[in-house]
Write a protein that holds these residues in place. Structure first.
Motif, PDB file in Angstrom:
ATOM      1  N   TRP A  65      -4.281  -2.807   3.316  1.00 51.29           N
ATOM      2  CA  TRP A  65      -5.522  -2.797   4.056  1.00 51.29           C
ATOM      3  C   TRP A  65      -6.491  -3.802   3.458  1.00 51.29           C
ATOM      4  N   PHE A  66      -6.219  -4.178   2.248  1.00 49.01           N
ATOM      5  CA  PHE A  66      -7.026  -5.255   1.716  1.00 49.01           C
ATOM      6  C   PHE A  66      -6.702  -6.586   2.379  1.00 49.01           C
ATOM      7  N   ASN A  67      -5.456  -6.772   2.772  1.00 51.15           N
ATOM      8  CA  ASN A  67      -5.092  -7.955   3.543  1.00 51.15           C
ATOM      9  C   ASN A  67      -5.943  -8.058   4.789  1.00 51.15           C
ATOM     10  N   PHE A  97      -8.512  -6.324   5.644  1.00 49.16           N
ATOM     11  CA  PHE A  97      -9.944  -6.287   5.421  1.00 49.16           C
ATOM     12  C   PHE A  97     -10.500  -7.658   5.090  1.00 49.16           C
TER      13      PHE A  97
END
Lengths: 319, 290, 434
Positions: free
Chosen positions: B4-6, B8
């Protein structure tokens, strides 16, 4: 009025952040279960298909190998997709060409190397082995098409093998033997190409292609090269360059010119037409595989196939 | 957590570029200078080449400096042609960028022709790579370099617009009145153009040219159809930009395609929706009222 | 250099012939279309269409599976055509202006194209390489077969423009009027747009996006400095385009690594700059000369006015006035006054030499006229416009050089042949006025 605007922005940003979090959570769950399934085999991601082929021959079935650039893709202008990003992130090891072939992506990969095993297959090549493209005084730019010199390309196997062993030391024996075998294959291939090119009468050993990809090939196998376009496709050749090439072909009695799979054949057409009008028709042969392997599953879909195909096409065309 | 950092970071950076460009874009489309972004994306080429020749290096800073100077030069030439030369604005833009781009190509070709320094290669970034390019790590969270740069850019742009709001607003909507009360139209024009040059070049480096050109025009145009109140237009254009980044990203995931292309497509979708359904200026609203 | 020149223009080299003829044909087509697009304030439509064809090319490839030039060209044309429909749709139905509409179409269509392109990359079809550069040709690689296509397009364009000249002109300049006289404006716009798309699509294949954009804009801009008559503008644009094309091709021939397209653009731009400076009437130089001569004339009139006022003051018409005397009353430069007096002497409005001058009879009439207008205008401002007397002098200083005899007569009648101005100076009339 502006305070309201700022608040509104802040709120919408926060709202969006929350949305991400929810979405993200779901995604993380999904990928974790997916990850669990494929956790067995490590994933190796390569940029070009040539590197992918090399990897596949060394790791055999010990790891999964994915190439980001498929057949026919021009690596100078590769546009990454979201899936590519995911694949790089998921990879246990990444191999790329280097020497600025991948353009801006290279800087990213170099950065990534700090936190992940990311290697350029050409990293051990000394500068003296490379062909320089720029004049002195400017930042050195080197020709990246090293894979077309099979001997040089074979010397990269060792680098790859060593790095792979770092990934999983238990592989040492198998990787070692696979790499040695591949090296032998490539050297054999190298000799094959040399023989093939040598079979062309010396006076006819001129390779005319669309763009400047074959300098290493030229150097290694003793055949002159001439091309219309430089490395970058934004740059343009001029009318004089076309007529110069026509002059060269006519004066040296060259029998064929070679188009490439990853470059528009239209540009060489002008040269061909020019020759025709000067009563020196040349055949158009190819397309040579310069920047990418051929179709998956076809005989040209492997590195060996690609090189053999190129050598045969060139020698048949020029003899 | 990794993934989810990708998503985000990409969506965040897309949104930051969207907001910086959308705000400037609102002024641009009202001043009939919408295509300036596209022009700059072509005309920066000689700047990059000259910067390379002078410094001998292709570092980010050199490239950006060369590109930004050319961005400024481009807007200056366009203005000269338009105001002093009597050439209509859109033709002035076309004349300028085609000439500068041609000069760039000639410079590259004449000097060995083998230089791999066209802007697609050295300047234009790719939004998909942003999460890979880590700038720094704070509290265990890796922050991409571009996220920092684009946040700073957004801060700079929004501050400039906030501080210069009155001047920009007046010179956009009522240049005669502005002149009459002593607000210098020319100065504000160049300030806006400088901001645009800066924003475009920095954004090119992060996300590539396609997205920047799109962000400069489409969200602002969409907002223009939805409201008559300028501050609302600024806000709405940002919202459209953010929404496009968000939806475009997931479209790219679904199709395994270019993120930049997908975001641009989504901007088109939102624009089409506004075109059809906008309450006052939309196609259907107009048809129904006649 | 000379050898190159001779070689080039002997047209013995087939590639030279191809490139020169090819670019001439494309240049002619583009210049014609370009005049209309520039006039309709959509100069950058070439750039927009060139980007908008990408999705069409990709879709054509996806559907056909191979890189067949004709199929791809068809896809490109359809995509470009749709894009122009969309542009018109946006401009006609919303308050969004043309340049923004162009930008929207350019970026959205191109973004869609890139999305499709990356999707194609994933399909692993080996023949897809260079798909995006398929449409971005290089001028130096024009070949004989292309010439037929370009020729056909050029002929089609010229015939269409010739046949529909009046209609195209009207819809470009005054679509409302055209509508009101019953012309099917939409239909003609469609024809013109279709021709534009055709020219652009064929053109970018040959010479690339940037040169195509330039060919559509720069010749028209250059031609506009020379004339505002549309048919002449078109001819001139084609001529300018032709010169640039041949020159660019020559430069590209004279030395290696001189790319043809960019040199054509450089020559075109220089021609445009040349036109901007040197075109009679609309060029910089001409405008500057006019401004300068206008300034000179006004100064001369002010000198006459001063001489008249000096005569008025001491009532003496027979004495020479020295330049020194004049400089005491006005903040002028000695050299300027002397030069003006020499010019007035040539026009027989003053007599004298070196430092001492007086009005001739014609000069006196002229000086009197200026003074009269000045004072009439002041009176007009104070009595009719109710402006305060201390505010009228500045304006009158300007108006005295502008008001012509008919207007002067009207002013006299309106004010009823007054005798005094707001500052109580007498208003002088010529004998035949009384």
């Amino acid at each position: 009025m502006f305070a309201i605007k700022k608040c509104a922005w802040l709120c919408s940003c926060l709202l969006v952040l929350c949305l991400f979090a929810c979405q993200g959570e779901q995604k993380a769950d999904k990928t974790e279960t997916a990850g669990a399934k494929t956790e067995k085999k490590p994933l190796i991601v390569t940029t070009t298909s040539m590197i992918g082929d090399m990897l596949r021959n060394i790791v055999k079935d010990k790891a999964e190998v994915i190439s980001l650039m498929g057949p026919g893709v021009d690596p100078h202008y590769f546009k990454a997709s979201q899936g590519d990003l995911k694949r790089i992130r998921e990879a246990d090891m990444v191999f790329y060409n280097g020497i600025f072939l991948e353009g801006k992506m290279e800087a990213i990969l170099e950065k990534l190397a700090k936190s992940k095993p990311v290697y350029a297959v050409t990293e051990e090549l000394g500068k003296e082995q490379l062909i320089q493209m720029t004049e002195d005084g400017l930042e050195k730019q080197y020709d990246p098409h090293v894979w077309l010199d099979t001997k040089l390309w074979a010397s990269c196997i060792e680098v790859v093998a060593n790095r792979l062993i770092e990934l999983d030391p238990s592989w040492k024996a198998e990787i070692g033997s696979n790499a040695a075998a591949l090296y032998k294959t490539y050297m054999g291939l190298h000799k094959e190409v040399k023989t093939e090119i040598n079979s062309i009468p010396e006076a006819s050993r001129i390779l005319v292609t669309s763009h400047d990809a074959f300098n290493y090939f030229s150097r290694s196998y003793g055949i002159d090269v001439a091309a219309l376009q430089g490395v970058s496709t934004v740059t343009e050749f001029g009318l004089k360059d076309v007529t110069n090439l026509v002059d060269l072909i006519v004066s040296k009695n060259v029998k064929a010119v070679f188009v490439e799979s990853s470059v528009d054949p239209k540009h060489l057409n002008a040269v061909v037409e020019g020759c025709k009008k000067r009563d020196h028709p040349v055949a158009v042969r190819g397309p040579l595989l310069s920047d990418a392997l051929g179709e998956d599953g076809s005989s040209e879909g492997t590195y060996e196939g690609m090189i053999r195909f190129n050598a045969k096409t060139i020698s048949e065309g020029l003899k | 957590m990794d993934f989810w950092f990708n998503d985000f970071w990409i969506i965040l950076c897309g949104s930051l570029v969207a907001m910086s460009c959308a705000i400037l874009g609102c002024f641009l489309i009202l001043r009939k200078m919408a295509m300036v972004g596209d022009a700059i994306s072509h005309s920066v080429l000689p700047g990059i080449v000259v910067a390379f020749f002078l410094s001998g290096s292709l570092s980010s800073w050199t490239v950006m400096l060369g590109a930004t100077s050319l961005g400024l030069l481009t807007t200056f030439i366009i203005e000269m042609l338009n105001k002093r030369g009597g050439v209509q604005a859109d033709a002035a833009i076309g004349l300028t960028f085609t000439f500068l781009f041609a000069v760039g190509v000639i410079l590259i070709a004449a000097n060995s022709g083998n230089l791999h320094i066209d802007q697609d290669c050295v300047l234009h970034g790719e939004i998909a790579y942003i999460p890979l390019d880590i700038g720094t790590t704070i509290a265990g969270i890796e922050i991409p370099r571009q996220a920092i740069i684009l946040s700073v850019l957004f801060f700079v742009i929004s501050t400039l617009v906030y501080l210069g709001y009155r001047g920009l607003f007046l010179t956009t909507f009522d240049p005669e009145y502005a002149d009459a009360i002593g607000v210098k139209t020319t100065t504000w024009h160049y300030l806006l153009m400088a901001a645009v040059s800066l924003a475009t070049v920095v954004s090119f480096e992060s996300v590539g040219a396609i997205l920047v050109v799109a962000f400069l025009i489409v969200p602002a145009a969409t907002a223009y159809l939805l409201t008559d109140h300028f501050p609302s237009m600024l806000l709405l254009s940002c919202v459209v930009g953010i929404l496009s980044s968000f939806t475009g990203y997931y479209l790219a995931v679904y199709l395994d395609g270019s993120i930049a292309g997908a975001i641009s497509t989504m901007m088109g979708v939102f624009f089409s929706l506004a075109f059809l359904f906008a309450p006052k200026h939309g196609y259907l609203a107009k048809r129904l009222s006649t | 250099m000379l050898r190159s020149f001779i070689e080039f223009f002997s047209f013995s080299d087939p590639n030279v012939v191809y490139v020169v003829v090819g670019t001439l044909l494309i240049g002619a087509s583009s210049s014609i279309v370009g005049c209309f697009t520039v006039l309709r304030k959509r100069s950058l439509v070439g750039d927009a269409i060139a980007h908008a064809v990408l999705p069409g090319v990709c879709l054509a490839f996806l559907l056909h599976g191979e890189k067949d030039p004709l199929i791809l060209l068809l896809g490109a044309f359809i995509s470009g055509w749709i894009s122009i429909i969309v542009i018109d749709l946006i401009v006609e139905n919303t308050r969004i202006k043309t340049d923004a509409a162009l930008g929207i179409v350019l970026s959205v269509f191109f973004g869609l194209g890139i999305l499709l392109l990356t999707h194609i990359q994933k399909t692993g079809n080996a023949s897809q390489s260079g798909l995006d550069s398929f449409l971005f040709g290089k001028a130096a690689s024009i070949v004989g077969a292309d010439l037929y296509t370009f020729g056909a397009v050029a002929v089609l364009l010229m015939v269409a423009v010739f046949a529909f000249f009046r209609e195209f002109t009207l819809i470009s300049f005054d679509p409302n009027y055209a509508q009101s006289i019953g012309m099917p404006v939409k239909w003609y716009q469609l024809v013109l747009s279709s021709l534009t798309v055709l020219a652009v699509t064929v053109g970018i294949q040959a010479v690339g996006v940037v040169l195509m954009a330039a060919l559509l804009i720069t010749p028209a801009v250059a031609a506009r400095f020379w004339t505002h008559r549309l048919w002449l503008m078109i001819v001139l644009a084609a001529l300018i385009g032709a010169i640039a094309n041949v020159s660019g091709a020559f430069i590209s021939y004279a030395a290696p690594r001189m790319p043809t397209g960019p040199w054509i653009i450089v020559v075109l731009t220089f021609l445009a700059m040349f036109s901007m400076f040197f075109a009679p009437q609309r060029g910089f130089l001409s405008k500057w000369r006019k401004a300068r001569s206008s300034k000179a004339r006004i100064f001369e009139e002010n000198v006459l006015k001063l001489l008249y006022q000096l005569e008025e003051k001491d009532g003496n018409k027979k004495v020479d006035r020295s330049i020194q005397e004049m400089l005491k009353r006005r903040d002028w430069k000695h050299s300027e006054v002397k030069a003006a007096l020499k010019r007035l002497d040539r026009r027989a409005l003053v007599t004298g030499q070196s430092e001492n001058w007086r009005l001739s009879q014609e000069g006196r009439m002229e000086g009197q006229r200026i003074v009269r207008i000045h004072r009439l205008w002041e009176l007009y401002l104070t009595t009719v416009m109710k402006v305060a007397p201390d505010h009228v002098h500045e304006t009158a200083e300007v108006m005295e050089h502008i008001i012509n005899p008919p207007l002067e007569k009207k002013l006299m009648r309106l004010l009823n042949k007054p005798e005094r101005d707001p500052h109580d100076s007498p208003i002088p009339y010529a004998e035949d006025d009384i």
